[in-house]
Design a protein around this motif. Structure first.
Motif, PDB file in Angstrom:
ATOM      1  N   VAL A   1       0.839  -1.190   0.000  1.00 21.91           N
ATOM      2  CA  VAL A   1       0.000   0.000   0.000  1.00 21.91           C
ATOM      3  C   VAL A   1       0.877   1.244   0.000  1.00 21.91           C
ATOM      4  CG1 VAL A   1      -0.189  -0.055   2.514  1.00 21.91           C
ATOM      5  CG2 VAL A   1      -1.833   1.264   1.201  1.00 21.91           C
ATOM      6  N   GLU A   2       0.506   2.223  -0.834  1.00 21.12           N
ATOM      7  CA  GLU A   2       1.194   3.506  -0.858  1.00 21.12           C
ATOM      8  C   GLU A   2       0.231   4.571  -0.360  1.00 21.12           C
ATOM      9  OE1 GLU A   2       3.232   6.705  -3.923  1.00 21.12           O
ATOM     10  OE2 GLU A   2       3.006   4.607  -4.513  1.00 21.12           O
ATOM     11  N   LEU A   3       0.634   5.293   0.665  1.00 24.31           N
ATOM     12  CA  LEU A   3      -0.195   6.326   1.270  1.00 24.31           C
ATOM     13  C   LEU A   3       0.335   7.702   0.885  1.00 24.31           C
ATOM     14  CD1 LEU A   3      -0.473   4.654   4.770  1.00 24.31           C
ATOM     15  CD2 LEU A   3      -2.185   4.600   2.950  1.00 24.31           C
ATOM     16  N   GLY A   4      -0.530   8.679   0.950  1.00 26.76           N
ATOM     17  CA  GLY A   4      -0.134  10.038   0.626  1.00 26.76           C
ATOM     18  C   GLY A   4       0.757  10.636   1.697  1.00 26.76           C
TER      19      GLY A   4
ATOM     20  N   ARG B   1      -5.744 -11.436  13.435  1.00 27.65           N
ATOM     21  CA  ARG B   1      -4.719 -11.501  12.398  1.00 27.65           C
ATOM     22  C   ARG B   1      -3.446 -10.828  12.906  1.00 27.65           C
ATOM     23  NH1 ARG B   1      -7.950  -7.302   8.401  1.00 27.65           N
ATOM     24  NH2 ARG B   1      -7.893  -5.528   9.835  1.00 27.65           N
ATOM     25  N   THR B   2      -2.325 -11.356  12.476  1.00 25.72           N
ATOM     26  CA  THR B   2      -1.014 -10.914  12.955  1.00 25.72           C
ATOM     27  C   THR B   2      -0.234 -10.317  11.783  1.00 25.72           C
ATOM     28  OG1 THR B   2      -0.947 -12.578  14.695  1.00 25.72           O
ATOM     29  CG2 THR B   2       1.157 -11.695  13.950  1.00 25.72           C
ATOM     30  N   PRO B   3       0.169  -9.046  11.871  1.00 22.57           N
ATOM     31  CA  PRO B   3       0.839  -8.410  10.738  1.00 22.57           C
ATOM     32  C   PRO B   3       2.362  -8.475  10.815  1.00 22.57           C
ATOM     33  CG  PRO B   3       0.208  -6.731  12.317  1.00 22.57           C
ATOM     34  CD  PRO B   3      -0.209  -8.057  12.913  1.00 22.57           C
ATOM     35  N   LEU B   4       2.967  -8.555   9.636  1.00 15.62           N
ATOM     36  CA  LEU B   4       4.412  -8.374   9.453  1.00 15.62           C
ATOM     37  C   LEU B   4       4.566  -7.280   8.407  1.00 15.62           C
ATOM     38  CD1 LEU B   4       7.395  -9.291   9.851  1.00 15.62           C
ATOM     39  CD2 LEU B   4       7.010 -10.920   7.980  1.00 15.62           C
TER      40      LEU B   4
ATOM     41  N   TRP C   1       4.051   0.675   2.395  1.00 14.41           N
ATOM     42  CA  TRP C   1       4.110  -0.474   3.304  1.00 14.41           C
ATOM     43  C   TRP C   1       3.831  -1.747   2.532  1.00 14.41           C
ATOM     44  CZ3 TRP C   1       3.482  -0.485   9.059  1.00 14.41           C
ATOM     45  CH2 TRP C   1       3.921   0.717   9.606  1.00 14.41           C
ATOM     46  N   SER C   2       4.682  -2.741   2.758  1.00 14.32           N
ATOM     47  CA  SER C   2       4.487  -4.068   2.184  1.00 14.32           C
ATOM     48  C   SER C   2       4.458  -5.072   3.331  1.00 14.32           C
ATOM     49  CB  SER C   2       5.624  -4.413   1.215  1.00 14.32           C
ATOM     50  OG  SER C   2       5.830  -3.395   0.262  1.00 14.32           O
TER      51      SER C   2
ATOM     52  N   ASP D   1      14.127  -4.846   0.780  1.00 22.23           N
ATOM     53  CA  ASP D   1      14.052  -4.412  -0.618  1.00 22.23           C
ATOM     54  C   ASP D   1      13.396  -5.489  -1.485  1.00 22.23           C
ATOM     55  OD1 ASP D   1      15.242  -2.008  -0.025  1.00 22.23           O
ATOM     56  OD2 ASP D   1      17.256  -2.621  -0.661  1.00 22.23           O
ATOM     57  N   ALA D   2      13.746  -6.750  -1.234  1.00 21.40           N
ATOM     58  CA  ALA D   2      13.185  -7.842  -2.029  1.00 21.40           C
ATOM     59  C   ALA D   2      11.685  -7.995  -1.793  1.00 21.40           C
ATOM     60  CB  ALA D   2      13.910  -9.152  -1.699  1.00 21.40           C
ATOM     61  N   VAL D   3      11.235  -7.841  -0.544  1.00 17.06           N
ATOM     62  CA  VAL D   3       9.801  -7.922  -0.254  1.00 17.06           C
ATOM     63  C   VAL D   3       9.056  -6.825  -0.994  1.00 17.06           C
ATOM     64  CG1 VAL D   3       8.047  -7.604   1.535  1.00 17.06           C
ATOM     65  CG2 VAL D   3       9.998  -9.102   1.964  1.00 17.06           C
ATOM     66  N   ARG D   4       9.585  -5.594  -0.948  1.00 14.74           N
ATOM     67  CA  ARG D   4       8.911  -4.491  -1.635  1.00 14.74           C
ATOM     68  C   ARG D   4       8.813  -4.752  -3.139  1.00 14.74           C
ATOM     69  NH1 ARG D   4      11.643  -1.365   2.202  1.00 14.74           N
ATOM     70  NH2 ARG D   4      13.438  -1.144   0.833  1.00 14.74           N
TER      71      ARG D   4
END
Length: 355
Positions: free
Chosen positions: A76-79, A91-94, A164-165, A203-206
């Motif tokens: 997600v890209e936010l302003g 749910r559990t975030p990473l 955020w990824s 970097d690879a995840v993004r």
């Protein structure tokens, strides 16, 4: 301005105590596992369970048992100004942070200052918010996900935006793993202090999560799993690595005697373990063993055993589609009803609702 790409498991949507086994009874009916079936399943568990070399056991062996599949991965890209609310919803975030600085706040705890390349893991799946300006009205992440379904809008990342990824995992699956109990509620690895591997993996995840100009989601599930393992491993080793990581102190997995007990529990979960037998295996008194184990793992030995059995049973129920009785036979419970009650006692839900 917002754009988001994500992927869910099939059939899912973005929003969506005593461990002792009773004595086994001879002469089970033909509906239960025959000897050959039990042997095959035991071999399967032996392959899946990590083996710890003793006494030179290493934390990697324990961390490798943390294998989870995200229910959802996203980018997600936010302003330049935003405030997003993330409800728990089991749910559990990473998260992998990219772009401009921002903050993450869990409940009323002090907000964490996040920078480009940081990694944040919330093992408990607590509700939280992410923001650049805390005074803005909070948008719901679930609404953003829902409204972005099928959207074709994309924006170029820039220093004025936060990208955020990451992925969301089912909290009940992580809660069943005993190592998760030793983790802090927020694990924050700062890119500025981290080893080169963190920057490379972030970097690879993004790139993999970018569905427009990157990897289109291919391989991101596996990479997120590896990132979680390495983040936990870095947290466990933070004194020797010299890496400042937010979170309470964790278990000392260099303790060879405790690793002897962990090896036995992980490798032979169906054995009729008792506190006395595990203490004897480590050449310690029952009291000394129980005290040392709880101090390091944040669980008693028998609670750890119960969590590991339930973690394995949950995987067998979910991935192999076994019956409760078959899973109980495999992990050390004499009946499916006893397994179901232990599952409910440890995780607060019945197996049928978690599978």
């Amino acid at each position: 301005m917002l754009w988001m790409s994500f992927s869910c498991r099939r059939g899912q949507t973005p929003s969506s105590l005593s461990p002792h086994a009773a004595p086994r009874r001879p002469g089970r009916s033909s509906e239960r596992w025959r000897h050959g079936d039990s042997a095959a399943l035991a071999a399967l568990l032996a392959r899946q369970a990590p083996r710890f070399p003793v006494p030179e056991a290493a934390p990697e062996s324990v961390v490798q048992s943390m294998r989870f599949e995200p229910a959802l991965h996203f980018q997600v890209e936010l302003g330049p100004r935003f405030c997003v609310r993330v409800e728990s919803l089991r749910r559990t975030p990473l998260y992998v942070v990219g772009g401009r600085d921002c903050w993450l706040q869990v409940g009323r705890e002090p907000a964490l200052h996040l920078r480009h390349g940081d990694v944040v893991f919330l093992p408990r799946g607590d509700a939280h918010r992410v923001f650049s300006d805390p005074g803005l009205p909070a948008s719901s992440l679930d609404e953003l996900l829902t409204h972005s379904v099928g959207a074709e809008r994309h924006a170029q990342a820039s220093g004025e935006h936060s990208v955020w990824s990451g992925g969301f995992y089912r909290s009940v699956e992580l809660a069943a793993h005993p190592l998760v109990a030793s983790l802090p509620s927020v694990l924050h690895l700062r890119a500025a202090d981290a080893a080169p591997w963190l920057r490379a993996m972030a970097d690879a995840v993004r790139w993999m999560a970018d569905r427009r100009a990157g990897g289109n989601g291919v391989g991101v599930t596996e990479l997120l799993g590896a990132l979680m393992q390495h983040a936990v491993l870095a947290w466990l080793r933070r004194p020797e690595a010299g890496m400042p990581i937010a979170g309470a102190s964790g278990p000392d997995l260099s303790d060879a005697r405790l690793l002897t007990a962990l090896e036995a529990i992980h490798a032979r979960p169906a054995d009729p373990w008792t506190l006395e037998s595990l203490a004897a295996l480590c050449h310690m008194s029952r009291t000394a063993f129980a005290t040392r184990f709880r101090a390091q793992m944040n669980l008693s030995p028998m609670q750890y055993l119960a969590r590991w059995r339930i973690h394995l049973a949950s995987r067998l129920l979910r991935e192999r589609r076994l019956t409760l009785q078959q899973a109980a036979d495999a992990v050390g419970y004499s009946t499916g009803a006893i397994l179901a009650r232990a599952y409910k006692r440890e995780l607060g839900t019945w197996p049928s609702r978690a599978v």
